[in-house]
Design an enzyme around this catalytic site. Structure first.
Site, PDB file in Angstrom:
ATOM      1  CB  SER A  24      -0.938  -0.062   1.216  1.00  0.00           C
ATOM      2  OG  SER A  24      -1.911   0.944   1.181  1.00  0.00           O
ATOM      3  CG  ASP A 107      -6.132  -4.221  -3.307  1.00  0.00           C
ATOM      4  OD1 ASP A 107      -6.848  -3.335  -2.816  1.00  0.00           O
ATOM      5  OD2 ASP A 107      -4.892  -4.244  -3.184  1.00  0.00           O
ATOM      6  CG  HIS A 142      -5.145  -2.938   0.293  1.00  0.00           C
ATOM      7  ND1 HIS A 142      -4.491  -2.568  -0.858  1.00  0.00           N
ATOM      8  CD2 HIS A 142      -4.707  -2.107   1.270  1.00  0.00           C
ATOM      9  CE1 HIS A 142      -3.691  -1.540  -0.584  1.00  0.00           C
ATOM     10  NE2 HIS A 142      -3.796  -1.250   0.703  1.00  0.00           N
TER      11      HIS A 142
END
Length: 316
Positions: A24, A107, A142
């Site tokens: 991320s 995600d 994610h």
């Protein structure tokens, strides 16, 4: 909490075997470090992130970089421009790097179109196809993927560490990243030779004012303290809402890097950034859009320069 006396040790690690990875905002940060200090990095792992300087070269900024289709070519142009004025290392270095990319099909935070732009960025930097691995068919949310710890595969929630089966076994992402960068790895040990240790991040100039946490973590295999030749260094950047303050030891102790590091003489650094009001960072993200200063993506960037100083300490 580390006391001021708990300094990151100087361990004489090999400065020619430094690599980085992240999830991320940590993936954006890994790319930034890979570009800014490309002359001293050999590889990068990018999990659910975006290309270099993304928010400043795409209409829509942060939203485009996470949910849209940013331009990898524009990011490469930005890197080349910064290199031309000496604010990052020459971009020609990047072609020598090993690059691991991952985007889960479930995600919902960073879409695969953003990771496609990372692929395009490294293609523009002339990374050979054999050196670039892009994993994009796993039904993951994610998250980092651990071989033995985490939420269900498609989760998009804390601690942002998931377990995903590929065939009969869980996908071991730390092993996949490290083996792509360093080559075949020795098997993980049954018992670790050490434990992660906290260290004082605030001793590094610029850390406190840039939103970094007071404490970071480092895993030092016993072999890297006892001599026998220099060890490699791998830096792991956590994601937003994933610092130790929020998810405990999920990243720095349970994710799975340490076992591979232990068997393969890799010192593993886990720097930390916390949620903060000043600078404005409500989700505890690494800076990939400029909250710590407008030179955030260069060697003089507040956070990048601190991480570089940490790596130099480990290799001194």
């Amino acid at each position: 909490m580390a006391a001021a006396a708990d300094k990151l040790p100087a361990l004489h690690a090999d400065p020619a075997r430094v690599s980085v990875s992240g999830l991320s905002s940590g993936a954006f940060m890994a790319v930034q470090y890979d570009v800014a200090f490309s002359g001293s990095v050999i590889g990068v792992g990018v999990v659910a992130g975006g290309p270099y300087n993304c928010a400043w070269v795409n209409l829509g900024g942060i939203t485009t970089c996470m949910q849209g289709a940013p331009s990898g070519a524009a990011s490469y142009g930005a890197a080349s421009s910064f290199a031309a004025i000496g604010m990052v290392d020459p971009v020609a270095n990047i072609a020598k790097h090993k690059v691991y990319l991952f985007s889960g099909t479930k995600d919902i935070v960073v879409k695969q179109s953003a990771m496609n732009a990372v692929r395009d960025f490294y293609a523009a930097a002339r990374v050979p196809a054999a050196s670039l691995r892009y994993v994009r068919n796993t039904p993951a949310g994610h998250a980092f993927l651990s071989g033995n710890f985490g939420s269900v595969c498609g989760a998009n929630a804390a601690p942002y560490v998931n377990e995903c089966k590929v065939g009969a076994q869980y996908y071991d992402q730390p092993g996949a990243i490290l083996s792509h960068i360093y080559g075949p790895l020795r098997p993980k040990p049954a018992t670790l030779s050490a434990q992660p240790i906290p260290f004082d991040q605030s001793e590094f100039p610029g850390a406190t004012g840039s939103g970094m946490a007071p404490t970071g973590y480092v895993y030092v295999p016993s072999a890297c303290r006892d001599g026998g030749g220099p060890c490699a260094v791998h830096v792991v950047f956590h994601g937003c809402l994933q610092s130790a303050d929020l998810v405990g030891d999920a990243v720095y102790n349970r994710l799975g890097y340490n076992a591979w590091a232990d068997a393969n003489r890799i010192i593993t650094l886990y720097p930390q950034v916390n949620k903060s009001t000043f600078p404005a960072n409500p989700q505890g993200c690494w800076d990939w859009w400029g909250y710590s200063g407008l030179n955030f993506q260069t060697q003089n960037g507040a956070q990048l320069s601190v991480i570089r100083a940490m790596v130099q300490r480990l290799t001194s």
